[in-house]
Design an enzyme around this catalytic site. Structure first.
Site, PDB file in Angstrom:
ATOM      1  N   HIS A 159       0.796  -1.167  -0.037  1.00  0.00           N
ATOM      2  CA  HIS A 159      -0.063  -0.079   0.034  1.00  0.00           C
ATOM      3  C   HIS A 159       0.953   1.162  -0.044  1.00  0.00           C
ATOM      4  O   HIS A 159       0.421   2.283  -0.139  1.00  0.00           O
ATOM      5  CB  HIS A 159      -1.204   0.046   1.356  1.00  0.00           C
ATOM      6  CG  HIS A 159      -2.206   0.737   1.059  1.00  0.00           C
ATOM      7  ND1 HIS A 159      -3.381   0.818   1.798  1.00  0.00           N
ATOM      8  CD2 HIS A 159      -2.774   1.464   0.098  1.00  0.00           C
ATOM      9  CE1 HIS A 159      -4.228   1.328   1.268  1.00  0.00           C
ATOM     10  NE2 HIS A 159      -3.872   1.833   0.058  1.00  0.00           N
TER      11      HIS A 159
ATOM     12  N   ASP B   5      -9.367  -0.277   4.308  1.00  0.00           N
ATOM     13  CA  ASP B   5      -8.280  -0.628   4.926  1.00  0.00           C
ATOM     14  C   ASP B   5      -8.395  -1.049   6.275  1.00  0.00           C
ATOM     15  O   ASP B   5      -9.484  -0.359   6.925  1.00  0.00           O
ATOM     16  CB  ASP B   5      -7.157   0.460   4.944  1.00  0.00           C
ATOM     17  CG  ASP B   5      -5.601  -0.110   5.033  1.00  0.00           C
ATOM     18  OD1 ASP B   5      -5.647  -1.176   5.731  1.00  0.00           O
ATOM     19  OD2 ASP B   5      -4.880   0.667   4.410  1.00  0.00           O
TER      20      ASP B   5
ATOM     21  N   HIS C 154      -5.940  -0.475   8.375  1.00  0.00           N
ATOM     22  CA  HIS C 154      -5.181   0.367   8.986  1.00  0.00           C
ATOM     23  C   HIS C 154      -5.310   1.778   8.610  1.00  0.00           C
ATOM     24  O   HIS C 154      -5.501   1.823   7.242  1.00  0.00           O
ATOM     25  CB  HIS C 154      -3.835   0.087   8.808  1.00  0.00           C
ATOM     26  CG  HIS C 154      -3.331  -1.354   9.167  1.00  0.00           C
ATOM     27  ND1 HIS C 154      -3.502  -2.467   8.365  1.00  0.00           N
ATOM     28  CD2 HIS C 154      -2.924  -2.105  10.353  1.00  0.00           C
ATOM     29  CE1 HIS C 154      -3.439  -3.565   8.586  1.00  0.00           C
ATOM     30  NE2 HIS C 154      -3.036  -3.262   9.888  1.00  0.00           N
TER      31      HIS C 154
ATOM     32  N   ASP D 137      -2.776   3.953   8.151  1.00  0.00           N
ATOM     33  CA  ASP D 137      -1.504   4.115   7.255  1.00  0.00           C
ATOM     34  C   ASP D 137      -1.207   5.821   7.574  1.00  0.00           C
ATOM     35  O   ASP D 137      -0.870   6.518   6.377  1.00  0.00           O
ATOM     36  CB  ASP D 137      -1.691   3.762   6.063  1.00  0.00           C
ATOM     37  CG  ASP D 137      -1.896   2.342   5.557  1.00  0.00           C
ATOM     38  OD1 ASP D 137      -1.526   1.580   6.501  1.00  0.00           O
ATOM     39  OD2 ASP D 137      -2.405   1.790   4.655  1.00  0.00           O
TER      40      ASP D 137
ATOM     41  N   HIS E 149       4.820   1.188   4.020  1.00  0.00           N
ATOM     42  CA  HIS E 149       3.136   0.825   3.531  1.00  0.00           C
ATOM     43  C   HIS E 149       2.386   1.531   4.900  1.00  0.00           C
ATOM     44  O   HIS E 149       1.236   1.601   4.718  1.00  0.00           O
ATOM     45  CB  HIS E 149       2.970  -0.402   3.211  1.00  0.00           C
ATOM     46  CG  HIS E 149       2.988  -1.599   4.556  1.00  0.00           C
ATOM     47  ND1 HIS E 149       2.483  -2.728   4.555  1.00  0.00           N
ATOM     48  CD2 HIS E 149       3.575  -1.569   5.728  1.00  0.00           C
ATOM     49  CE1 HIS E 149       2.829  -3.395   5.343  1.00  0.00           C
ATOM     50  NE2 HIS E 149       3.211  -2.769   6.336  1.00  0.00           N
TER      51      HIS E 149
ATOM     52  N   ASP F  12      -7.245  -1.934  -0.168  1.00  0.00           N
ATOM     53  CA  ASP F  12      -6.253  -2.539   0.487  1.00  0.00           C
ATOM     54  C   ASP F  12      -7.011  -3.986   0.959  1.00  0.00           C
ATOM     55  O   ASP F  12      -8.093  -4.236   1.629  1.00  0.00           O
ATOM     56  CB  ASP F  12      -5.718  -2.069   1.993  1.00  0.00           C
ATOM     57  CG  ASP F  12      -4.590  -2.945   2.591  1.00  0.00           C
ATOM     58  OD1 ASP F  12      -4.677  -4.218   2.696  1.00  0.00           O
ATOM     59  OD2 ASP F  12      -3.539  -2.351   2.958  1.00  0.00           O
TER      60      ASP F  12
ATOM     61  N   ASP G 194      -6.786  -6.329   3.045  1.00  0.00           N
ATOM     62  CA  ASP G 194      -6.699  -6.495   4.405  1.00  0.00           C
ATOM     63  C   ASP G 194      -8.006  -5.834   4.963  1.00  0.00           C
ATOM     64  O   ASP G 194      -8.378  -5.893   6.244  1.00  0.00           O
ATOM     65  CB  ASP G 194      -5.621  -6.303   5.080  1.00  0.00           C
ATOM     66  CG  ASP G 194      -5.172  -4.880   5.375  1.00  0.00           C
ATOM     67  OD1 ASP G 194      -6.184  -3.899   5.398  1.00  0.00           O
ATOM     68  OD2 ASP G 194      -3.775  -4.740   6.010  1.00  0.00           O
TER      69      ASP G 194
ATOM     70  N   GLU H 124      -1.707  -4.972  -1.434  1.00  0.00           N
ATOM     71  CA  GLU H 124      -1.380  -5.999  -0.388  1.00  0.00           C
ATOM     72  C   GLU H 124      -2.116  -7.306  -0.568  1.00  0.00           C
ATOM     73  O   GLU H 124      -1.879  -8.238   0.362  1.00  0.00           O
ATOM     74  CB  GLU H 124      -1.928  -5.175   1.120  1.00  0.00           C
ATOM     75  CG  GLU H 124      -1.396  -4.003   1.345  1.00  0.00           C
ATOM     76  CD  GLU H 124      -0.007  -4.046   1.763  1.00  0.00           C
ATOM     77  OE1 GLU H 124       0.520  -5.181   1.988  1.00  0.00           O
ATOM     78  OE2 GLU H 124       0.670  -3.139   2.016  1.00  0.00           O
TER      79      GLU H 124
END
Length: 306
Positions: A100, A127, A129, A131, A144, A230, A232, A275
């Site tokens: 990412h 996502d 996260h 980030d 990332h 992403d 995830d 990702e």
């Protein structure tokens, strides 16, 4: 407004920004899962631009808070240039990562294009996260975990000036959905910057429909909607092949509703898919799941809907 029917697949096979090896194989996994063929069946004019090239992953420890900074800059600059060219050619770029960190390059290009064309930019960051780390806060040095902060002007000088404008974006242009893992200092910093975030608690309490209604409000014909997906973002029970799995993500149906409501706006104009780590997968099932979600972003639904 109708969605751009001309799409360009741009493979960026690197994991220099990640903490685990394998995301560099993501573009090929998406191709094996039939991303081009599935999008073509939806009536899209699909051009596969192949893979960008860049430095190998040296797999070294962080230096001054960054792992592989020169390599990250090289890959992101190549991503910026490729995405920007497809936008100028009137096509919708689909950046297939890779990790990412590459969103720094893709979104810098999108922001540059929006400034030149007078479009408003809205970014949906799907996502687990936020980030939003910096070199001073990161526990790992993995880039990332930094792209949103860098895009907002908090990072290495070369990274934050990539689009030719400082900062590339402002925090109020970002909306993050599905968040459920944030480092301690990062959660304070992202709060101070005022990023719009709908974490999993918000989704649990209010539902995905209400969440997406909030996230998508205010879009109009002058809005360029960029989706940074992403993998995830998805719960690992349905998408295990990512290097940073976090339990408690959107279910299969919640994720599809998210994508379908984005498609309903007809305003998505650029896309990241990042990702995906085939080294952690089972018979490419996560890539197949990601392609399934992308189809929904382009209007696949159970019934014909007005």
């Amino acid at each position: 407004m109708n969605i751009n029917r001309k799409v360009s697949l741009i493979g960026v096979p690197t994991d220099v920004g990640a903490g685990a090896r394998g995301a560099s194989m993501g573009p090929e996994a998406l191709r094996v899962a039939g991303i081009a063929e599935h999008l073509a069946k939806r009536g899209l004019d699909v051009k596969d631009c192949g893979n960008l090239s860049g430095p190998v992953n040296p797999w070294q420890p962080p230096v001054n808070g960054y792992r592989h900074l020169p390599e990250n800059i090289a890959w992101n600059q190549a991503t910026h240039d490729a995405v920007y060219q497809e936008l100028k050619d009137g096509r919708m770029p689909i950046m297939m990562g890779g990790d990412h960190s590459l969103a720094l390059g893709s979104i810098s290009a999108v922001a540059r294009f929006c400034r030149e064309t007078g479009k408003k930019l809205r970014i949906l960051w799907l996502d687990a996260h936020t980030d939003f780390n910096t070199a001073a806060m990161t526990p790992s040095g993995n880039v990332h975990g930094m792209p949103v902060a860098s895009l907002c002007g908090f990072g290495d000088e070369t990274m934050i000036h990539m689009s030719g404008h400082f900062p590339a974006i402002t925090p109020d242009q970002v909306c993050q959905i599905g968040i459920r893992s944030v480092d301690e200092e990062e959660k304070v910093f992202v709060y101070e910057q005022g990023v719009e975030i709908y974490d999993m608690r918000y989704i649990d309490e209010n539902g995905m429909k209400h969440t997406m209604q909030k996230a998508l409000q205010g879009l109009d014909d002058d809005t360029h909607l960029h989706v940074s997906f992403d993998v995830d973002f998805l719960d690992p029970s349905i998408a295990p092949a990512v290097g940073t799995t976090v339990l408690g993500g959107p279910t299969y149906r919640e994720a599809h509703l998210c994508m379908e409501m984005i498609a309903d706006t007809c305003r998505m104009a650029s896309l990241d898919i990042v990702e995906l780590n085939p080294a952690l997968d089972e018979r490419n099932r996560t890539a197949v799941m990601a392609v399934d979600m992308v189809e929904s972003l382009f209007g696949k639904s159970t019934l014909v809907r007005s």
